[in-house]
Design a protein around this motif. Sequence first.
Motif: not given
Length: 103
Positions: A13-22, A42-50
């Motif tokens: 698995y590749v885990l991508i975290q977006n800790p920003t508000g964008t 791939y889309p990675v939402g704000k404050n989320s992990r994909y």
Amino acid sequence: GYNNYPGEAFDTYVLIQNPTGTDTDVKVTYMLESGQVLENTYPVGKNSRYTIHLNEVNGLANHSIATRITSQSGVEVICELAMYYRYHGRKGGSSSQAYTHPL
């Protein structure tokens, strides 16, 4: 599920975290041992992990790969690799340390 190899199986698995508000899109470049290069976005939402299950990405099954992840909007993302395995009768897992910049 696991790929079935004689005596061994790996689930990666590749885990991508977006800790920003964008919200951002990330381009993931998969570099196979054959020299072939595949890319997906791939889309990675704000404050989320994909999570990307590499075993399910078309063209990657049963290959060793290197992976490059690039945020398309310039926001910093944190990336991690997790692998679970059955190898010669043993079960286990490993995880790489997460980085915001290449080493």
